[in-house]
Design an enzyme around this catalytic site. Structure first.
Site, PDB file in Angstrom:
ATOM      1  N   GLY A  23       0.807  -1.219   0.000  1.00  0.00           N
ATOM      2  CA  GLY A  23       0.000   0.000   0.000  1.00  0.00           C
ATOM      3  C   GLY A  23       0.832   1.258   0.000  1.00  0.00           C
ATOM      4  O   GLY A  23       1.364   1.648  -1.018  1.00  0.00           O
ATOM      5  N   THR A  24       0.963   1.888   1.130  1.00  0.00           N
ATOM      6  CA  THR A  24       1.644   3.177   1.254  1.00  0.00           C
ATOM      7  C   THR A  24       3.141   3.074   0.993  1.00  0.00           C
ATOM      8  O   THR A  24       3.781   2.098   1.353  1.00  0.00           O
ATOM      9  CB  THR A  24       1.418   3.749   2.661  1.00  0.00           C
ATOM     10  OG1 THR A  24       0.048   4.067   2.789  1.00  0.00           O
ATOM     11  CG2 THR A  24       2.229   5.005   2.917  1.00  0.00           C
ATOM     12  N   THR A  25       3.673   4.114   0.372  1.00  0.00           N
ATOM     13  CA  THR A  25       5.112   4.213   0.174  1.00  0.00           C
ATOM     14  C   THR A  25       5.628   5.382   1.001  1.00  0.00           C
ATOM     15  O   THR A  25       5.220   6.522   0.782  1.00  0.00           O
ATOM     16  CB  THR A  25       5.452   4.451  -1.313  1.00  0.00           C
ATOM     17  OG1 THR A  25       4.926   3.383  -2.077  1.00  0.00           O
ATOM     18  CG2 THR A  25       6.945   4.554  -1.522  1.00  0.00           C
ATOM     19  N   LYS A  56       1.220  12.626   4.571  1.00  0.00           N
ATOM     20  CA  LYS A  56       1.639  11.488   5.388  1.00  0.00           C
ATOM     21  C   LYS A  56       2.916  11.763   6.171  1.00  0.00           C
ATOM     22  O   LYS A  56       3.401  10.909   6.887  1.00  0.00           O
ATOM     23  CB  LYS A  56       1.812  10.255   4.508  1.00  0.00           C
ATOM     24  CG  LYS A  56       0.497   9.797   3.906  1.00  0.00           C
ATOM     25  CD  LYS A  56       0.671   8.562   3.099  1.00  0.00           C
ATOM     26  CE  LYS A  56      -0.656   8.160   2.493  1.00  0.00           C
ATOM     27  NZ  LYS A  56      -0.494   6.972   1.654  1.00  0.00           N
TER      28      LYS A  56
END
Length: 96
Positions: A23-25, A56
Site C-alpha cells: 500500500g503506502t510508500t 503522510k
C-alpha cells in the site's frame, strides 16, 4: 472444479511469488546534512482512492517528523497525542 475469474481490480494478481503489496510508500534517506523524507499522498480503502492529497509526513517537534502509514484516523490521532506530550515535556523541562 473451481474456476479462476480475473478481476481487473485485483492489484495483487501480477505479484511474483513472495512479493507482497503493502500500500503506502514512505521512506527516509540519510545524507551528510540530515534526512530526506518522502511519501506518496493517496489514501485508499481497499482498491478505492479515498483522498488523493493526504499529508503522510507530519512535524511533531522542531527536529522530529513522523511518516504515517495505516489507518489515517488512527495515525493522525497518535501523531497528535505524541505532539501534545512532546510540547508538554518541552514546557516542563524548558528545552525545545
Amino acid at each position: 472444479m473451481t474456476s479462476i475469474i480475473n478481476n481487473p481490480l485485483d492489484y495483487t494478481a501480477n505479484l511474483k511469488k513472495g512479493e507482497v503489496s503493502t500500500g503506502t510508500t514512505i521512506m527516509a534517506i540519510p545524507f551528510d546534512g540530515g534526512v530526506v523524507l518522502g511519501a506518496d499522498s493517496r489514501v485508499s480503502t481497499g482498491v478505492y482512492i479515498a483522498n488523493r492529497v493526504s499529508d503522510k509526513i507530519a512535524q511533531i517537534s522542531e527536529h522530529i517528523f513522523v511518516c504515517r502509514s495505516g489507518s489515517a484516523a488512527d495515525t493522525q490521532a497518535l501523531t497528535d497525542y505524541v505532539k501534545y506530550y512532546l510540547n508538554q515535556l518541552s514546557i516542563e523541562t524548558g528545552r525545545p
